[in-house]
Write a protein that holds these residues in place. Structure first.
Motif, PDB file in Angstrom:
ATOM      1  N   LEU A  75       8.315  -4.601  20.262  1.00 41.17           N
ATOM      2  CA  LEU A  75       9.089  -4.568  21.509  1.00 41.17           C
ATOM      3  C   LEU A  75       8.193  -4.759  22.728  1.00 41.17           C
ATOM      4  CD1 LEU A  75      11.660  -1.728  20.723  1.00 41.17           C
ATOM      5  CD2 LEU A  75      12.008  -4.199  20.660  1.00 41.17           C
ATOM      6  N   GLN A  76       6.989  -4.179  22.678  1.00 45.24           N
ATOM      7  CA  GLN A  76       6.063  -4.339  23.794  1.00 45.24           C
ATOM      8  C   GLN A  76       5.576  -5.793  23.888  1.00 45.24           C
ATOM      9  OE1 GLN A  76       6.078  -1.885  21.559  1.00 45.24           O
ATOM     10  NE2 GLN A  76       5.525   0.062  22.479  1.00 45.24           N
ATOM     11  N   VAL A  77       5.354  -6.428  22.736  1.00 45.20           N
ATOM     12  CA  VAL A  77       4.945  -7.837  22.727  1.00 45.20           C
ATOM     13  C   VAL A  77       6.053  -8.688  23.326  1.00 45.20           C
ATOM     14  CG1 VAL A  77       4.467  -9.824  21.229  1.00 45.20           C
ATOM     15  CG2 VAL A  77       3.316  -7.642  20.820  1.00 45.20           C
ATOM     16  N   ARG A  78       7.289  -8.420  22.918  1.00 46.56           N
ATOM     17  CA  ARG A  78       8.442  -9.153  23.447  1.00 46.56           C
ATOM     18  C   ARG A  78       8.518  -8.961  24.966  1.00 46.56           C
ATOM     19  NH1 ARG A  78      10.508 -13.223  22.178  1.00 46.56           N
ATOM     20  NH2 ARG A  78      10.410 -12.553  20.044  1.00 46.56           N
ATOM     21  N   ALA A  79       8.295  -7.726  25.436  1.00 47.67           N
ATOM     22  CA  ALA A  79       8.340  -7.446  26.873  1.00 47.67           C
ATOM     23  C   ALA A  79       7.249  -8.220  27.620  1.00 47.67           C
ATOM     24  CB  ALA A  79       8.203  -5.940  27.120  1.00 47.67           C
ATOM     25  N   LEU A  80       6.066  -8.332  27.019  1.00 46.25           N
ATOM     26  CA  LEU A  80       4.991  -9.101  27.654  1.00 46.25           C
ATOM     27  C   LEU A  80       5.367 -10.571  27.772  1.00 46.25           C
ATOM     28  CD1 LEU A  80       1.728  -7.650  26.055  1.00 46.25           C
ATOM     29  CD2 LEU A  80       2.523  -7.410  28.416  1.00 46.25           C
ATOM     30  N   LEU A  81       5.971 -11.116  26.725  1.00 48.28           N
ATOM     31  CA  LEU A  81       6.401 -12.519  26.781  1.00 48.28           C
ATOM     32  C   LEU A  81       7.418 -12.717  27.906  1.00 48.28           C
ATOM     33  CD1 LEU A  81       6.802 -13.380  22.991  1.00 48.28           C
ATOM     34  CD2 LEU A  81       4.924 -14.009  24.518  1.00 48.28           C
ATOM     35  N   GLU A  82       8.382 -11.802  27.976  1.00 49.35           N
ATOM     36  CA  GLU A  82       9.402 -11.905  29.026  1.00 49.35           C
ATOM     37  C   GLU A  82       8.783 -11.735  30.410  1.00 49.35           C
ATOM     38  OE1 GLU A  82      12.419  -9.093  27.885  1.00 49.35           O
ATOM     39  OE2 GLU A  82      13.058 -10.328  26.190  1.00 49.35           O
ATOM     40  N   LYS A  83       7.803 -10.844  30.517  1.00 51.04           N
ATOM     41  CA  LYS A  83       7.128 -10.631  31.798  1.00 51.04           C
ATOM     42  C   LYS A  83       6.451 -11.917  32.276  1.00 51.04           C
ATOM     43  CE  LYS A  83       3.356  -8.013  33.866  1.00 51.04           C
ATOM     44  NZ  LYS A  83       2.273  -7.068  33.611  1.00 51.04           N
ATOM     45  N   HIS A  84       5.974 -12.700  31.323  1.00 46.64           N
ATOM     46  CA  HIS A  84       5.307 -13.954  31.654  1.00 46.64           C
ATOM     47  C   HIS A  84       6.271 -15.134  31.652  1.00 46.64           C
ATOM     48  CE1 HIS A  84       1.151 -12.545  31.952  1.00 46.64           C
ATOM     49  NE2 HIS A  84       1.553 -11.611  31.137  1.00 46.64           N
ATOM     50  N   GLY A  85       7.567 -14.844  31.645  1.00 50.66           N
ATOM     51  CA  GLY A  85       8.582 -15.864  31.863  1.00 50.66           C
ATOM     52  C   GLY A  85       9.033 -16.658  30.656  1.00 50.66           C
TER      53      GLY A  85
END
Length: 110
Positions: A75-85
């Motif tokens: 979930l944290q990896v997914r959040a990082l991807l989303e944070k970077h657009g």
């Protein structure tokens, strides 16, 4: 909270988890598909010294994110991807790789 609201939240979370799993499976598939030919071509290059400021590759970022995901930080990896657009790593601008990598490396260290 009504039962319908609670059910809606649960279904939304379940959908996010499913999407995260699909993204991880695609990343892992690309990782292993890209690794085999790269290893064959990189072996002769091992004798040549690598440049000091080598750019960060998609494969390097993918490998670290896959390790973090396997370690339980999906979930944290997914959040990082989303944070970077992006929803998938392949959609992220390569200029974002250094910051994405530095953020991913600290997952689980804090």
């Amino acid at each position: 909270m009504s039962k319908m609201s609670e059910l809606h939240l649960l279904v939304t979370e379940l959908k996010k988890c499913g999407e995260a799993l699909i993204g991880i499976s695609e990343s892992l598939s690309e990782l292993f598909t890209d690794k085999e030919p790269a290893q064959a071509t990189e072996q002769p290059k091992a004798e040549v010294p690598a440049p000091e400021n080598k750019p960060i590759t998609l494969e390097a970022v993918r490998a670290i994110l896959a390790d973090k995901s396997r370690a339980g930080y999906t979930l944290q990896v997914r959040a990082l991807l989303e944070k970077h657009g992006a929803e998938k790593l392949s959609e992220i601008d390569p200029l974002e790789y250094p910051s994405l990598l530095s953020e991913a490396k600290v997952l689980g260290n804090g």
